[in-house]
Write a protein that holds these residues in place. Sequence first.
Motif, PDB file in Angstrom:
ATOM      1  N   GLU A 101      -8.164   2.713  -0.079  1.00  0.00           N
ATOM      2  CA  GLU A 101      -7.337   1.570  -0.427  1.00  0.00           C
ATOM      3  C   GLU A 101      -6.820   0.880   0.826  1.00  0.00           C
ATOM      4  O   GLU A 101      -6.628  -0.343   0.837  1.00  0.00           O
ATOM      5  CB  GLU A 101      -6.159   2.010  -1.294  1.00  0.00           C
ATOM      6  N   LEU A 102      -6.559   1.657   1.869  1.00  0.00           N
ATOM      7  CA  LEU A 102      -6.084   1.077   3.120  1.00  0.00           C
ATOM      8  C   LEU A 102      -7.129   0.127   3.704  1.00  0.00           C
ATOM      9  O   LEU A 102      -6.812  -1.007   4.088  1.00  0.00           O
ATOM     10  CB  LEU A 102      -5.749   2.187   4.117  1.00  0.00           C
ATOM     11  N   ILE A 103      -8.365   0.572   3.743  1.00  0.00           N
ATOM     12  CA  ILE A 103      -9.448  -0.280   4.242  1.00  0.00           C
ATOM     13  C   ILE A 103      -9.622  -1.497   3.345  1.00  0.00           C
ATOM     14  O   ILE A 103      -9.722  -2.634   3.825  1.00  0.00           O
ATOM     15  CB  ILE A 103     -10.774   0.521   4.298  1.00  0.00           C
ATOM     16  N   ALA A 104      -9.654  -1.267   2.039  1.00  0.00           N
ATOM     17  CA  ALA A 104      -9.851  -2.369   1.092  1.00  0.00           C
ATOM     18  C   ALA A 104      -8.714  -3.374   1.189  1.00  0.00           C
ATOM     19  O   ALA A 104      -8.933  -4.595   1.137  1.00  0.00           O
ATOM     20  CB  ALA A 104      -9.954  -1.828  -0.329  1.00  0.00           C
ATOM     21  N   GLY A 105      -7.484  -2.880   1.348  1.00  0.00           N
ATOM     22  CA  GLY A 105      -6.338  -3.771   1.442  1.00  0.00           C
ATOM     23  C   GLY A 105      -6.370  -4.644   2.677  1.00  0.00           C
ATOM     24  O   GLY A 105      -6.114  -5.847   2.609  1.00  0.00           O
ATOM     25  N   VAL A 106      -6.685  -4.048   3.819  1.00  0.00           N
ATOM     26  CA  VAL A 106      -6.763  -4.824   5.065  1.00  0.00           C
ATOM     27  C   VAL A 106      -7.857  -5.881   4.965  1.00  0.00           C
ATOM     28  O   VAL A 106      -7.657  -7.042   5.338  1.00  0.00           O
ATOM     29  CB  VAL A 106      -7.009  -3.886   6.264  1.00  0.00           C
ATOM     30  N   ARG A 107      -9.006  -5.496   4.461  1.00  0.00           N
ATOM     31  CA  ARG A 107     -10.103  -6.452   4.323  1.00  0.00           C
ATOM     32  C   ARG A 107      -9.742  -7.577   3.356  1.00  0.00           C
ATOM     33  O   ARG A 107     -10.046  -8.750   3.593  1.00  0.00           O
ATOM     34  CB  ARG A 107     -11.370  -5.742   3.848  1.00  0.00           C
ATOM     35  N   ALA A 108      -9.074  -7.234   2.252  1.00  0.00           N
ATOM     36  CA  ALA A 108      -8.729  -8.234   1.241  1.00  0.00           C
ATOM     37  C   ALA A 108      -7.763  -9.271   1.793  1.00  0.00           C
ATOM     38  O   ALA A 108      -8.001 -10.483   1.664  1.00  0.00           O
ATOM     39  CB  ALA A 108      -8.132  -7.551   0.009  1.00  0.00           C
ATOM     40  N   VAL A 109      -6.678  -8.828   2.412  1.00  0.00           N
ATOM     41  CA  VAL A 109      -5.698  -9.804   2.891  1.00  0.00           C
ATOM     42  C   VAL A 109      -6.236 -10.577   4.097  1.00  0.00           C
ATOM     43  O   VAL A 109      -5.877 -11.733   4.316  1.00  0.00           O
ATOM     44  CB  VAL A 109      -4.345  -9.143   3.218  1.00  0.00           C
ATOM     45  N   ALA A 110      -7.124  -9.962   4.877  1.00  0.00           N
ATOM     46  CA  ALA A 110      -7.748 -10.686   5.985  1.00  0.00           C
ATOM     47  C   ALA A 110      -8.586 -11.850   5.473  1.00  0.00           C
ATOM     48  O   ALA A 110      -8.742 -12.873   6.146  1.00  0.00           O
ATOM     49  CB  ALA A 110      -8.609  -9.741   6.823  1.00  0.00           C
ATOM     50  N   ASP A 111      -9.113 -11.694   4.258  1.00  0.00           N
ATOM     51  CA  ASP A 111      -9.916 -12.757   3.637  1.00  0.00           C
ATOM     52  C   ASP A 111      -9.075 -13.734   2.830  1.00  0.00           C
ATOM     53  O   ASP A 111      -9.606 -14.617   2.161  1.00  0.00           O
ATOM     54  CB  ASP A 111     -10.969 -12.143   2.704  1.00  0.00           C
ATOM     55  N   GLY A 112      -7.753 -13.556   2.866  1.00  0.00           N
ATOM     56  CA  GLY A 112      -6.889 -14.490   2.170  1.00  0.00           C
ATOM     57  C   GLY A 112      -6.479 -14.086   0.777  1.00  0.00           C
ATOM     58  O   GLY A 112      -5.856 -14.872   0.051  1.00  0.00           O
ATOM     59  N   ALA A 113      -6.817 -12.874   0.352  1.00  0.00           N
ATOM     60  CA  ALA A 113      -6.453 -12.404  -0.983  1.00  0.00           C
ATOM     61  C   ALA A 113      -5.158 -11.593  -0.913  1.00  0.00           C
ATOM     62  O   ALA A 113      -4.632 -11.315   0.164  1.00  0.00           O
ATOM     63  CB  ALA A 113      -7.576 -11.552  -1.574  1.00  0.00           C
ATOM     64  N   ALA A 114      -4.631 -11.244  -2.083  1.00  0.00           N
ATOM     65  CA  ALA A 114      -3.504 -10.324  -2.170  1.00  0.00           C
ATOM     66  C   ALA A 114      -4.042  -8.956  -2.560  1.00  0.00           C
ATOM     67  O   ALA A 114      -5.100  -8.851  -3.176  1.00  0.00           O
ATOM     68  CB  ALA A 114      -2.501 -10.813  -3.213  1.00  0.00           C
TER      69      ALA A 114
ATOM     70  N   LEU B 254       0.845  -1.191   0.000  1.00  0.00           N
ATOM     71  CA  LEU B 254       0.000   0.000   0.000  1.00  0.00           C
ATOM     72  C   LEU B 254       0.878   1.238   0.000  1.00  0.00           C
ATOM     73  O   LEU B 254       1.914   1.278   0.670  1.00  0.00           O
ATOM     74  CB  LEU B 254      -0.910   0.021   1.230  1.00  0.00           C
ATOM     75  N   LEU B 255       0.465   2.223  -0.755  1.00  0.00           N
ATOM     76  CA  LEU B 255       1.193   3.477  -0.834  1.00  0.00           C
ATOM     77  C   LEU B 255       0.715   4.397   0.290  1.00  0.00           C
ATOM     78  O   LEU B 255      -0.481   4.630   0.446  1.00  0.00           O
ATOM     79  CB  LEU B 255       0.938   4.124  -2.193  1.00  0.00           C
ATOM     80  N   LYS B 256       1.659   4.942   1.048  1.00  0.00           N
ATOM     81  CA  LYS B 256       1.294   5.812   2.164  1.00  0.00           C
ATOM     82  C   LYS B 256       0.496   7.031   1.714  1.00  0.00           C
ATOM     83  O   LYS B 256      -0.366   7.516   2.444  1.00  0.00           O
ATOM     84  CB  LYS B 256       2.552   6.277   2.902  1.00  0.00           C
ATOM     85  N   SER B 257       0.779   7.510   0.526  1.00  0.00           N
ATOM     86  CA  SER B 257       0.094   8.704   0.034  1.00  0.00           C
ATOM     87  C   SER B 257      -1.135   8.358  -0.799  1.00  0.00           C
ATOM     88  O   SER B 257      -1.714   9.232  -1.439  1.00  0.00           O
ATOM     89  CB  SER B 257       1.059   9.548  -0.811  1.00  0.00           C
ATOM     90  N   GLY B 258      -1.546   7.092  -0.784  1.00  0.00           N
ATOM     91  CA  GLY B 258      -2.669   6.668  -1.606  1.00  0.00           C
ATOM     92  C   GLY B 258      -4.020   7.035  -1.015  1.00  0.00           C
ATOM     93  O   GLY B 258      -4.122   7.654   0.053  1.00  0.00           O
ATOM     94  N   ASP B 259      -5.061   6.640  -1.711  1.00  0.00           N
ATOM     95  CA  ASP B 259      -6.430   6.883  -1.283  1.00  0.00           C
ATOM     96  C   ASP B 259      -6.689   6.122   0.017  1.00  0.00           C
ATOM     97  O   ASP B 259      -6.430   4.916   0.097  1.00  0.00           O
ATOM     98  CB  ASP B 259      -7.385   6.377  -2.377  1.00  0.00           C
ATOM     99  N   PRO B 260      -7.187   6.792   1.060  1.00  0.00           N
ATOM    100  CA  PRO B 260      -7.476   6.097   2.322  1.00  0.00           C
ATOM    101  C   PRO B 260      -8.385   4.881   2.150  1.00  0.00           C
ATOM    102  O   PRO B 260      -8.299   3.919   2.921  1.00  0.00           O
ATOM    103  CB  PRO B 260      -8.153   7.190   3.165  1.00  0.00           C
TER     104      PRO B 260
END
Length: 215
Positions: free
Chosen positions: A110-123, A102-108
Amino acid sequence: MIPVLLADDETMIRAGVRAILATDPEIEVVAEAADGRSAVELARAHRPRVALLDIRMPRLDGLAAGAQIRQLVPETAVIMLTTFGEDDYIARALGEGMSGFLLKSGDPRELIAGVRAVADGAAYLSPEVARRVIELGGGLLARGPAARDRIETLTEREREVLALVGAGLSNAEIARHLFLVEGTVKSYLSSIFIRLGVRNRVQAAIVAYEAGLTT
């Protein structure tokens, strides 16, 4: 609830990330660290579902900390927080089994989506980071025609599964989409990783992109 470990040596960055995550009632930051060694210790103590690690940290950098967490707490998925200009770190991380970038300067969001995705076993890769990872793949990943040649070794069903991995779906989502049980999806993924010569979902997803299975 998705328990998260947050590690960054900059207090303001941690505060900002924590505030973003707090907007999702299903995500809870259970521990924070200011260096890599502390992150590993806290991961062993709290066993979070997701660890968000800054790449550059004192005592132990994020990549080394992430590798230790993956070994000691395999149920914890690791997302690297990165900035532009850290290409050498991104290249190293391709082979370390990290679940996302995740890019620190990215859309917030994306942070939520990324955490949810990897928590579900995705990349999960931020779009900007994904482009850099693809460019930096080098010898680790097939590109263009070479990638298309490699996926020819897969069965039709395995290519379907790979395409969905490239689209960012978790094992459960793939199972629902293809009317399979989740255990069967895991078996397909094990076979796909071996046939493609990749080590994790991130590498597999990039091969899918380079082969034209996803856009």
